[in-house]
Structure formats: C-alpha cells, structure tokens
Scaffold this active site. Structure first.
Site, short mmCIF file in Angstrom:
data_model
loop_
_atom_site.label_atom_id
_atom_site.label_comp_id
_atom_site.label_asym_id
_atom_site.label_seq_id
_atom_site.Cartn_x
_atom_site.Cartn_y
_atom_site.Cartn_z
N HIS A 133 -0.06 3.89 9.39
CA HIS A 133 0.58 2.88 8.55
C HIS A 133 1.98 2.46 8.99
CE1 HIS A 133 -2.73 4.01 5.96
NE2 HIS A 133 -2.42 3.08 5.09
N GLY A 184 -4.09 -0.36 11.45
CA GLY A 184 -5.21 0.24 10.72
C GLY A 184 -5.29 -0.29 9.31
N HIS A 185 -4.15 -0.64 8.75
CA HIS A 185 -4.09 -1.26 7.42
C HIS A 185 -3.31 -2.56 7.57
CE1 HIS A 185 -3.47 -2.17 3.26
NE2 HIS A 185 -3.81 -0.98 2.81
N HIS A 259 -12.47 -1.84 2.96
CA HIS A 259 -11.37 -1.59 2.04
C HIS A 259 -10.85 -2.93 1.50
CE1 HIS A 259 -7.20 -0.42 0.90
NE2 HIS A 259 -7.72 0.79 0.71
N GLU A 311 -12.56 2.76 -1.25
CA GLU A 311 -11.89 1.72 -2.06
C GLU A 311 -12.36 0.33 -1.63
OE1 GLU A 311 -7.71 4.07 -2.89
OE2 GLU A 311 -7.79 2.71 -1.17
N GLU A 327 -9.08 -1.96 -7.71
CA GLU A 327 -7.68 -1.54 -7.60
C GLU A 327 -6.74 -2.69 -7.98
OE1 GLU A 327 -4.63 -0.09 -4.07
OE2 GLU A 327 -6.79 0.04 -3.76
N CYS A 329 -3.89 -3.42 -6.78
CA CYS A 329 -3.41 -4.07 -5.56
C CYS A 329 -4.41 -5.08 -5.02
CB CYS A 329 -3.13 -3.02 -4.48
SG CYS A 329 -1.60 -2.09 -4.70
N CYS A 407 0.99 2.77 -4.63
CA CYS A 407 1.08 1.41 -4.11
C CYS A 407 1.05 0.36 -5.21
CB CYS A 407 -0.03 1.16 -3.10
SG CYS A 407 -1.69 1.54 -3.72
N CYS A 408 0.31 0.62 -6.29
CA CYS A 408 0.07 -0.42 -7.30
C CYS A 408 1.27 -0.73 -8.20
CB CYS A 408 -1.14 -0.05 -8.16
SG CYS A 408 -2.69 0.03 -7.24
#
Length: 642
Positions: A133, A184-185, A259, A311, A327, A329, A407-408
């Site tokens: 990340h 990766g994200h 995801h 997710e 989620e 997010c 994160c949210c």
C-alpha cells in the site's frame, strides 16, 4: 467537458445536509483527531499520528497498526480542508498545520513518504506493491495535499507530495532506469489526477495514465514480484488477479469484479482521465463497467461488494441481505465514479446512483452522534446470528467506535464535507444541478441560491441572479423516480411545458436570465414499492419501500420480535408521520398496513397447521438511521402478501 468545481464556489445550506455537515465539523472531526492521537478512551488504538512522529525522529517507538495506517491521517486532513471552507476554524487549521509539519519532517531525502517502511522495514521499500500500500497511501496524501491547498492556499503539504510524486515518476514507467509496476490497491491514480488538476503539471496525468494502462498487460506481474522477494508480508495470493483488477487491461474489462473499493477507485481515475483527454475508448470502458455494476451488482441502498470474501463483488445478481458486505468506502467510491462520469456526459443514471448512495448506503455508516461507524452496511440483521454465527461474523448489528482497519470513518468525513462539489457542474454555456441540495453557488454566468425541502418534501426553488446578458442554460437533474405527471415546473410563477426540455434525466432551461429569476420544481413523493429482478433469489417474494430517494427499513424496536414473520399488504396503504424525538426527530416515518404470521406449533420446530395471520401496522424508518436505538432486528426487503 465540465470544469472542475472549486471548493469555495458552493456552500451547502440545506435542511438535511447542513445538519449532517455540522455534525461532521463540530463532532466527528474533533473525535477522529483524538482517536488518531490515541486520546479517545474506549476505542481501538490508532497511533497513526505517532507513526509520523516516530518516522520524523520526533518520538521514540515502534510502528503500530495496518500497513496503510498513514491513509487515515491523509483522509482526515482532506476532510479538515473541506471543513475549513464550510466553517473556518483558526484553531483547527493550526492543529492541521502542525500535523502537516510532522508529515513533512517524516519525508525522506529522496521524497519517499511512508511511515511503515521508514520505521519498520526501510530495506524493503517498493518490493511488495501487491500488499504494502505504499502507492495507496501516497495517493490519499496527494488528495489531502490538493484539497488543503485549494482550501487554505497553503502549499507545504502540496510541495511534500510533489516531491513524493516526482519520486514515484522517477522510479516507475517505461523509460531508461525505470521499473515496471502497478499498485496493489488502486488510489494513487486518483491522487495523481488531483495533483494534475491543482498544479497543471502534465507529468502527473501521464503517470496516472501509465498506472492505469500498465494494469493487466502482464497478469502475472504480482506473481513474478513475489518470486523476487526473500520476505513475506500478509501472504496474499498473487495469482488472484481479479481481486485487484489486474487480470486484463482496463480497455478489456467489462465486468465489475474483485475488491469493490479497489475497483471503483480505479474506475474513478479512468473516468477522470477519459474526460480530461477526451479519450472515447477509455470512456467506453467506463460505461461498460458502470452498466454491469449498477444493473447486476448494486444493492438498492447504493451498496456494492456483496461478499466478505475479498470484500468483493460477487457473481451477477448475487446480492444477499444478511451476509452482505457493502463497505462504506465502496459506496463513497461509487459516488466518486459517478461524478467523474458526469464530467464527460450528463446522463441521469449517474446522478440517480450518486443520490441513492448519498442518502442511503453512505450515511448509514455513521451513528447519529458521530462517534460510531459501520464498515459493513447490511440490509438485514438478526441479533444472535449477525456478528456471531459462522459466515455472519462480519455483519455486526451495532456500530463500533473505531476499527483496526479504519478506512471508512475518515472517508465518510471527506465525503460529507466535500458534498457541494458533487451537486454542481458548469461548462461554457450550461450550469448543471445534479442534486436537489439547498446551497449558495457562484458560477461564471450566475449566482444561484437553492431552497430545498428534499428529501422529505417535493419542492425545490432555484433563485437565479445572472451575471451576463446572453442566454445560458440551467440544466436540472430530475430523479428518475419522478414521473412526468407528478412534476410541475414554474419560472417566475408561470408553468413551463417540460416535454421538449427533458433529455437523459435533465431539464434544460435555456433563456436570457434576469437578476432575480425563480425556478420552482414541485413533485409528488408517494410511498413506492420496489421489486428486485427475480434473478436476485434472496428478494423473490419481497418488496422494499422507498419515498423520494430514501430507502426505508423495519426495526424490531418498532415492530416487535420476529420481523421475518411480517408481511406488507399487496395493496399498499401507507401514512407518513414526522419523528418528534430522539434520533428520528424531523425525519419522515411511514406507517404501513401489513400482517403478522403467528406460528401454531408453540416450541415445536415443525408443525402441520398453517400459521394464522393478524392485521398489524408496520413502522418504517429511513435506512440510514437504523441501529441508533439499541440492539434489535432490521430488514429492508420485506415479504409481500400474495
């Protein structure tokens, strides 16, 4: 293409959203600041700001938290930036400046910024793009830097992230001495585009395009990357290419997979770049992904990501209500994607979905006191099963105060505080209103003040004060649930025939506007039954209730135990009521005729005698407000009498 809306162009003045923004500015932002500083009792430890202090050499200690812990600080700073536009606060700004000073001191000489690798594993920088990340955290801090500069004019964080962006550009790409790589994200692509919009530097846009177009060219990239490492991190499977959408190029993808947050963040950057460059091929890829997602994989609440496994999106029409993920997010990312699509083409579907997510699946993620948050947003909970039984552990029936993976909560902060940017667009000849949100907005051709009683009543008034003599168009999105016969439009008290003025969900009003013109939009807001496609097997025989943009749900506190034994009558009879106390005060509530099944077998598991029915009146509340009155059942999709 529409121009970027500046933060200071729009001030929300809305009976619904101003209250929400005040909650965020006055309660949520200070609460989250205490959490990030480990000064809030009774919640999960964050340590996120201390990580920066340690990386900066200002404190001793070890890194704590998730590998992406830096992003919590970034999103909070971005939310603070928007908050300072809504409600200037010298003390808050000074505290944010102090945190930015710490972030700047944590930056390495070569521009690299990431507290995990600076503190814990400096020898392993950039060696595990799949899991670690670094680019994700950079993207979020880039967004924060752009927002803080736009809001305050202060460029310290912007310069920090320009150095980080330049460091990334010097490392990744196709040129001599560079290495191939993708995140990766996905997120850095959004951050680079935000930096491009603020600075005008084309290299940032070019880097965003590289990361997008490189993705999927080598589906084995992460597998090969893993072979080069002599150390392991999380043990994520590099061959699971659909999980992070690296299974095919962005031009070849036509199904929303993997995801869900990674996906919509990538789609957001794709749509932004497509609009900026007039890239029809990229835009067409966005359209395919959008249509697949909203037609086959989106919950009625605007939730996306049906399964806890990864997710992720599930297969088409697989939308379980009680094991859902959805989620917070992901719904926020869906709004990001919708707004970027609106830059290229003004189609009502984008505004409809944006509205659906905003009024339902996003704000459901926050307790009405601003101090507890959902990560997962279910459409059905059953205490004793939800959060407890195997397969249901993730569907907790009450909001916790914080998470290890937080994160949210700060994502929700930046969404609510930046709301004004999502309500409007403008281009050379048109001002576009996407949402019925009360606001004061300043544009090149006019100042517009909107009075709105939405979402509880169907009346919105646009007060237009033109700044020019030539004609221009005010284009107002009319939500798709409003039927033509239910709509009345007046300009300065005179009814307008809207047939020819409607196109793709927008009402186009072209005229020479005066200094005090008034457009009134009035429409009926009946209680509506909504049915799912019969391919959604969990919802067959069920009905959901909506009024305006609001999805309703049924809680045990109002309707007694065993909500699954309740039926809504075939012939809908509903009365509205206004909440008068507690968390429901001021909200439109619904009383709906129905029936309750009574089991004849007592404590026996099975019985050959049919259940009896008795008439009941069911109370429905807005979905976003559920879970605020203690532990109890909740359902959105209710059985319908046959």
């Amino acid at each position: 293409m529409s121009r970027e809306i500046r933060l200071d162009q729009v001030q929300v003045r809305d009976g619904f959203w101003t209250q929400m923004q005040n909650l965020v500015t006055d309660v949520v932002i200070p609460f989250q600041e205490r959490v990030l500083n480990d000064k809030e009792e009774g919640v999960e430890k964050s340590h996120a700001i201390d990580n920066f202090r340690i990386a900066a050499g200002l404190a001793e200690g070890e890194f704590y938290g998730m590998v992406f812990q830096d992003s919590d600080v970034a999103k909070w700073l971005e939310g603070v930036a928007y908050s300072l536009v809504i409600k200037p606060d010298a003390d808050l700004e000074a505290r944010a400046d102090a945190i930015i000073d710490i972030v700047a001191q944590a930056q390495q000489e070569d521009g690299y910024l990431n507290t995990y690798f600076t503190i814990k594993e400096p020898e392993h920088r950039w060696q595990n793009l799949l899991e670690c990340h670094e680019l994700y955290c950079a993207g979020h801090m880039m967004e924060a830097a752009a927002a803080y500069y736009e809001a305050t004019g202060k460029d310290k964080l912007l310069h920090v992230m320009e150095r980080m962006a330049d460091h990334i550009i010097s490392r990744f790409g196709n040129g001599d001495g560079k290495v191939k790589g993708i995140p990766g994200h996905q997120e850095v692509e959004i951050g680079l585009m935000r930096m491009y919009h603020v600075t005008g530097k084309p290299e940032y846009k070019a880097m965003a395009r590289y990361f997008l177009e490189e993705r999927g060219k080598d589906p084995d990239f992460f597998k090969e990357e893993a072979k080069k490492r002599d150390w392991e991190h999380f043990g994520m499977k590099p061959e699971d290419t659909k999980y992070n959408q690296s299974h095919a190029t962005v031009y070849e993808q036509d199904e929303a997979v993997g995801h869900s947050v990674r996906a919509v963040y990538m789609y957001t950057a794709m749509a932004d770049l497509a609009a900026e460059d007039g890239d029809e091929k990229l835009l067409e890829a966005c359209r395919r992904l959008w249509n697949n997602m909203i037609q086959k994989k989106m919950y009625i609440t605007g939730g996306i990501g049906a399964t806890v496994v990864g997710e992720s999106f599930s297969v088409p029409y697989e939308l379980p209500n009680d094991t859902v993920y959805a989620e917070t997010c992901a719904s926020i990312g869906l709004v990001f994607f919708a707004k970027q699509m609106l830059k290229s083409e003004k189609r009502g579907t984008y505004a409809d979905v944006m509205e659906r997510a905003l009024y339902n699946g996003i704000i459901s993620g926050m307790q009405r006191d601003g101090k507890r948050f959902f990560y997962v947003n279910p459409l059905e909970v059953n205490p004793g099963t939800s959060g407890v039984a195997a397969g249901y552990e993730h569907v907790i029936p009450e909001r916790p105060g914080w998470y290890a993976c937080a994160c949210c909560p700060p994502n929700l902060v930046r969404m609510v505080t930046s709301l004004g940017k999502y309500a409007w667009d403008e281009d050379e000849g048109t001002i576009w209103s996407h949402l019925f949100i009360g606001s004061e907005a300043s544009f090149e051709k006019a100042d517009i003040r909107v009075e709105s009683s939405y979402p509880w009543e169907g009346c919105v008034i646009y007060h237009v004060a033109a700044k020019c003599e030539e004609n221009f168009t005010l284009a107002i999105h009319i939500p798709s649930y409003i039927h033509h016969a239910q709509l009345v439009v007046k300009i300065n008290g005179r009814t307008v025939v809207t047939d020819a003025a409607m196109k793709d969900g927008y009402l186009y009003l072209d005229r020479s506007w005066g200094s005090a013109d008034e457009v009134t939009i009035e429409f009926e807001m009946p209680v509506r039954k909504v049915y799912a496609n019969t391919k959604v097997r969990e919802d067959v025989g069920c009905v959901a209730i909506m009024r305006g943009p609001v999805v309703y749900c049924f809680e045990g506190v109002d309707n007694g135990e065993d909500i699954q034994a309740l039926f809504i009558n075939k012939e809908l009879y509903a009365q509205t009521a206004t909440g008068t106390e507690g968390v429901l005060e001021g909200m439109t509530l619904l009383d709906i005729s129905g029936k309750r099944l009574t089991y004849a077998g007592g404590d026996d598991l099975y019985c050959e005698q049919a259940p009896q029915t008795e008439p009941v009146t069911l109370r429905a509340i807005p979905y976003f407000a559920w879970g605020n009155r203690g532990l109890n059942q909740m359902r959105v999709w209710m059985h319908e009498e046959r």
